[in-house]
Design an enzyme around this catalytic site. Structure first.
Site, short mmCIF file in Angstrom:
data_model
loop_
_atom_site.label_atom_id
_atom_site.label_comp_id
_atom_site.label_asym_id
_atom_site.label_seq_id
_atom_site.Cartn_x
_atom_site.Cartn_y
_atom_site.Cartn_z
N ASP A 192 -4.39 0.49 -7.35
CA ASP A 192 -4.90 -0.85 -7.65
C ASP A 192 -5.81 -0.86 -8.87
O ASP A 192 -5.74 -1.77 -9.70
CB ASP A 192 -5.70 -1.39 -6.45
CG ASP A 192 -4.82 -1.75 -5.28
OD1 ASP A 192 -3.63 -2.07 -5.50
OD2 ASP A 192 -5.32 -1.72 -4.14
N HIS A 243 1.37 -4.14 -2.67
CA HIS A 243 0.06 -4.58 -2.17
C HIS A 243 -0.37 -5.74 -3.05
O HIS A 243 -0.19 -5.71 -4.27
CB HIS A 243 -0.94 -3.42 -2.24
CG HIS A 243 -2.30 -3.73 -1.70
ND1 HIS A 243 -2.50 -4.50 -0.58
CD2 HIS A 243 -3.54 -3.37 -2.13
CE1 HIS A 243 -3.80 -4.58 -0.33
NE2 HIS A 243 -4.45 -3.92 -1.26
#
Length: 327
Positions: A83, A108
């Protein structure tokens, strides 16, 4: 209950003429790329030229390009990098290589939901999120099984993004066990909450606190570790296999009675109120902001906590005991 899609419900032919670029070859990346390839789809991997994963991906029979080249030639670009580095990679190598009608995919929803990546309006955006680490996604596929996955559509400019998402999920093996629809918002908020309150934050602190209380009271570290850490897997395995009642039916009446009498003394209404506050920080973006600032500052809090955990006696005695149990 939400509808569960299985292989028989999904037409994978919508991916027949699509080239898929997997960006990253870590935990999820290696599993997605190999599973899709073994399912008969055209797959390539995008990596930085200096990445140690280049030779691994090539050894697995995959085409490997630099990230920009992989993105440019693909119809579907799945971002499977951490991320914290994803926005920079997107801006540098992917954003200008997207064509109208391409499919930008995620496992995600963090960066899209918190506006760290803002996809152009003329591309399709979806998510396929297997509910396990990547090595299990690969292992289950090789064993003829699959890991359940969530899918969501964020932008649908081509009016077929849901079909593409479900076919992708089938391609990594999730149609063998179940594919369920969600939203980007639901996935990221429940995922972060589960990690922080239960799976990682809650469980680790519970095990550490139990271990510390026993050791402070004069009991051996070995006994404390077995009771508060090692047996956690046995309990979770029973719950995984058949639910909480399956676990309760398998343990002693003494243990079950202790669960009912003591559990709510540990997890109190005050604890639940803190959980609600944690959820609110996730929903309003405060946690995301804190995490992003932590990364920009080179992870001072994360590094300090890693060192503290490494130095904790629960890790040292655990290392010794696990060596004995594997002899």
């Amino acid at each position: 209950m939400k509808k569960v899609y299985l292989d028989k419900d999904i037409n994978e032919k919508v991916l027949k003429d699509k080239k898929i670029a997997i960006i990253g070859y870590g935990s999820q990346g290696h599993a997605h790329a190999q599973n899709l390839k073994d399912s008969g789809f055209e797959v390539c991997v995008g990596l930085n030229k200096e990445s140690k994963s280049v030779t691994k991906a090539q050894a697995n029979g995959l085409e490997v390009y630099d990230i920009a080249t992989a993105a440019k030639q693909a119809d579907i670009i799945m971002l499977l990098v951490p991320d914290e580095v994803m926005p920079e990679i997107y801006e540098k190598d992917i954003k200008d290589n997207l064509d109208a009608g391409n499919y930008l995919a995620f496992a995600h929803a963090f960066n899209v939901h918190y506006n760290q990546i803002v996809p152009p309006e003329d591309v399709n955006v979806f998510m396929v999120a297997p509910k396990s680490p990547g090595h299990m996604v690969r292992r289950q596929y090789e064993n003829g099984k699959g890991v359940p996955a969530l899918y969501a559509v964020y932008q649908d400019k081509s009016n077929n993004t849901e079909l593409i998402a479900k076919a992708y999920a089938k391609g990594i093996g999730s149609g063998r066990s179940g594919i369920l629809e969600t939203t980007f918002k639901e996935e990221v908020e429940t995922d972060l909450f589960g990690e922080q309150v239960v799976l990682c934050g809650g469980v680790v602190e519970l095990m550490k606190s139990g271990f510390e209380v026993l050791v402070e009271a004069g009991y051996s570290q070995e006994a404390a570790y077995f009771e508060c850490v090692n047996e956690m897997k046995l309990i979770i395995d029973m719950i995984y296999e058949g639910g909480i009642m399956n676990m309760n039916n398998s343990i002693s009446n003494t243990a079950e009675f202790g669960e009912y009498v003591v559990g709510k003394k540990i997890i109190t209404q005050d604890t639940k109120q803190v959980m609600r506050e944690v959820l609110e920080d996730i929903k309003n973006g405060d946690f995301a902001k804190e995490f992003i600032l932590e990364e920009k500052a080179n992870n001072p809090k994360i590094n300090a906590h890693r060192q503290n955990m490494k130095d904790h006696s629960i890790e040292k005695i655990g290392t010794q005991l696990r060596k004995l149990m594997t002899m």
